[in-house]
Scaffold this motif. Sequence first.
Motif, short mmCIF file in Angstrom:
data_model
loop_
_atom_site.label_atom_id
_atom_site.label_comp_id
_atom_site.label_asym_id
_atom_site.label_seq_id
_atom_site.Cartn_x
_atom_site.Cartn_y
_atom_site.Cartn_z
N ASN A 1 0.82 -1.21 0.00
CA ASN A 1 0.00 0.00 0.00
C ASN A 1 0.85 1.26 0.00
OD1 ASN A 1 -2.79 -0.47 -0.22
ND2 ASN A 1 -2.92 -1.22 1.87
N ASP B 1 2.17 1.69 -3.47
CA ASP B 1 1.06 2.14 -4.29
C ASP B 1 0.76 3.62 -4.06
OD1 ASP B 1 -1.38 1.52 -5.99
OD2 ASP B 1 -2.32 2.29 -4.18
N ASN B 2 0.87 4.05 -2.82
CA ASN B 2 0.61 5.45 -2.47
C ASN B 2 1.53 6.41 -3.21
OD1 ASN B 2 -1.57 5.57 -0.81
ND2 ASN B 2 -0.44 6.07 1.05
N HIS C 1 -4.55 1.58 -5.57
CA HIS C 1 -5.15 1.14 -4.32
C HIS C 1 -5.78 -0.25 -4.45
CE1 HIS C 1 -4.36 5.10 -2.94
NE2 HIS C 1 -5.35 5.67 -3.58
N TYR D 1 -8.05 -0.98 3.44
CA TYR D 1 -6.87 -0.12 3.28
C TYR D 1 -6.36 0.32 4.66
CZ TYR D 1 -3.81 3.76 2.26
OH TYR D 1 -2.72 4.59 2.22
N SER E 1 -2.78 -0.44 6.42
CA SER E 1 -2.26 0.92 6.26
C SER E 1 -0.73 0.93 6.28
CB SER E 1 -2.78 1.82 7.38
OG SER E 1 -2.07 3.03 7.43
#
Length: 351
Positions: free
Chosen positions: A177, A180-181, A187, A195, A199
């Motif tokens: 994640n 991906d951020n 997402h 998510y 986190s």
Amino acid sequence: MYHDLRQSKTLVSVQVLYTFLASLLMVYHATQHYNNYGNKALFWNYFKFGAMGEDLLMVLMGFTVFYTSYHLVEKGGGYVEFMVTSLARIFFVYWALIAIPGLIVWFINPGLHPSIATIEADELWQMMVMWFGHPRVAIITWVLSHLVFFVMIFGLAILSKRFVYLWYVILGFSLLNLVDNVTVGIHPFGEGFWYKVFSPHNLEFAYGAAAYFLWRRGVTIARYKLFVVVAIGFFFMIGTLQSQKVFDFYDSRVIFYGAAAFLLTFSVINYAQFLQSVPKNIFVKLGEAEYIMLLIHGPILSIVNAHIAVNYSFGWLITLTTIMMILSVSYLIRRKLEAPALAYVYRVFER
């Protein structure tokens, strides 16, 4: 047997960092509210980077849980003790303190804090257990949702060491994640409940665990005073770059804020190993009340700034006075209410 944090110079020194992060978040939220409501620029909006206090909190909580409780994982016992004492520490003050703004808003004046007044009856249970995405009475409770999750997962490893592998699975998805951020932004887990479960902030608990294992192995830096200065300088450098909009670290905060928080945490832990005596000062004492400060400062500051401070040219002084009041009240609540109540819980496991 409950581990008395006051007997450890390492943990006592870390209390200073807890005081720092609580103060940083209070100044951040105070200036944010004051500037938003009054169209001001208190402290030149420098403390916009105060959100770094949330990342520092996660790193410190990761270190603290491992420092005080990893021996339970190693011996494979003490699950009930860990869960009861940890959840009592989290929820006792939370339940007591959210009742105050809740009662004021719901039964006296809903206009004082609209976000609290709009909480629906079917959302109350989410708020009570700090479920991911719960309605927030206190600003900081989104962080505490992650802490509750971390405590639950840590507890499973006390039941069986095999659950340590679950930590790696969660950290792997959290890393996914994070990547991906800061890159494609697809997402894979959406932006809702899952998510939040995976986190990137879970990685900051891992930073705290890394600080613990480095401490445990006796990793030290000879020029420890210089190390502390460099760590503080790096923390404020990241903050300055963010607040002055030189660079926006927010999407990658777990990397940059987290690294700054880890460096600051480990520098203080490292410094503590060279102390000849346990420090006894006001910052250590306030550090014990940090959790209470985090819970009560949001509703108080938002109400004071929205309805009082912005109406006066010396509103900044009202804001700072309110912060000092929060520090004092938090200390009193800790000493007179929370500490005795938790001591009773701990004594159950000392028999």
